[in-house]
Design an enzyme around this catalytic site. Structure first.
Site, PDB file in Angstrom:
ATOM      1  CB  CYS A   1       0.616   3.733  -6.733  1.00 15.82           C
ATOM      2  SG  CYS A   1      -0.789   3.038  -5.844  1.00 15.82           S
TER       3      CYS A   1
ATOM      4  CB  CYS B   1      -2.080   5.607   0.398  1.00 19.37           C
ATOM      5  SG  CYS B   1      -0.755   6.465  -0.480  1.00 19.37           S
TER       6      CYS B   1
END
Length: 312
Positions: A107, A246
């Site tokens: 991430c 993201c």
């Protein structure tokens, strides 16, 4: 809260009660996380407890959980099957879990918040920090840092372009570039798409995708074409739904936007609902730079940690 004492954060992991698990709440361009301080790697994050903690009504709320522990300790505790290549046992490891309880390999926004949290808690010094992830080592450089804000640049490695695939949102079908950024993505650069038309797409619903190509699910980005070095993007993350940002998806989109513009290298500013992030691609290597914000410090309520979630 608007302010907190860094000294209080630095002692956040210290407690006489094993069930008093301290956490920070932070976000990278509004992709938000609960940062759980578990230096002893004693906490077992079950899917039930993760869903309870990340619930936005009955818990703390977040797109995921970032557990702070050493790679070697997580391996010894059975939380990691093996320490990923390039990561040392003594490195801080970002054990990332999606809001639905599933494990994610990487991430990008999470690495920024994770590295900022290490500095804010006194677990690391500002500058370059070795951050271990399931996708391998992701060095992060923390600058302009306070207890509440920082600018963080993350070395995202060399993403792998896998080919072309299609995705659909309620009848809207798009062809996109499949890119592995440590986790899988389909990044669709849509001709003549504008930020205004992008805002009307049903990106919040679960997409249809090629399950043979992506047996473990996929993150999907829909973006405008590259204009003056910038694009605008929305994202649906597997295990979380539509999020405000993201980091790995931003990198995948930058690669797809450059490819769409018949470029291999370059700098792309990606606008997402939560802010702006810059990606630089040089000889295939991706560098992402953006903000991190820490907004709260607290203790997890015992009801969020089920009886079998902390090792005796």
């Amino acid at each position: 809260m608007t302010s907190f004492d860094p000294k209080a954060i630095a002692s956040a992991g210290a407690t006489d009660d094993a069930r008093e698990i301290k956490f920070l709440k932070g976000h990278g361009t509004e992709n938000d996380f609960v940062v759980v301080l578990d230096e002893s790697a004693s906490l077992r994050l079950s899917e039930v407890s993760i869903r309870s903690i990340t619930n936005r009504r009955s818990g703390i709320g977040g797109d995921g959980i970032l557990r702070v522990a050493r790679a070697g300790d997580l391996h010894a505790a059975g939380e990691l099957d093996a320490i990923p290549g390039g990561v040392d046992a003594g490195d801080w490891f970002m054990d990332y879990r999606n809001a639905d309880g599933s494990i994610a390999e990487m991430c990008g926004n999470g690495v920024r918040v994770f590295a900022h949290a290490l500095v804010a808690t006194g677990l690391a010094d500002a500058g370059e920090i070795r951050v271990g992830t399931r996708a391998g080592l992701r060095p992060a450089t923390v600058s302009d840092v306070t207890a509440e804000s920082a600018t963080v640049s993350v070395s995202m490695g060399v993403p792998e372009v896998l080919g072309v695939s299609t995705v659909s949102f309620e009848g809207h079908t798009f062809a996109g570039l499949a890119v592995d950024v440590g986790n899988p993505h389909v990044a669709a650069i849509v001709p003549r798409m504008t930020p205004e038309s992008l805002a009307t797409l049903p990106v919040d619903v679960s997409p249809s995708f090629d399950e043979g190509f992506f047996p473990n699910g996929v993150n999907v980005e829909i973006s405008t074409p590259l204009v003056d070095g910038e694009v605008t993007m929305r994202v649906h993350e597997r295990g979380a739904g539509e999020t405000r940002s993201c980091g790995t998806g931003i990198v995948a989109t930058a690669i797809a936007a450059l490819a769409d513009a018949e470029q291999n290298d370059g700098t792309v500013v990606v606008n997402v609902p939560g802010g702006r992030v810059q990606v630089e691609i040089v000889d295939g290597h991706a560098q992402m730079t953006g903000p991190s914000r820490l907004v709260a410090l607290g203790t997890l309520g015992e009801h969020l940690l089920k009886a079998d979630d902390v090792r005796e």
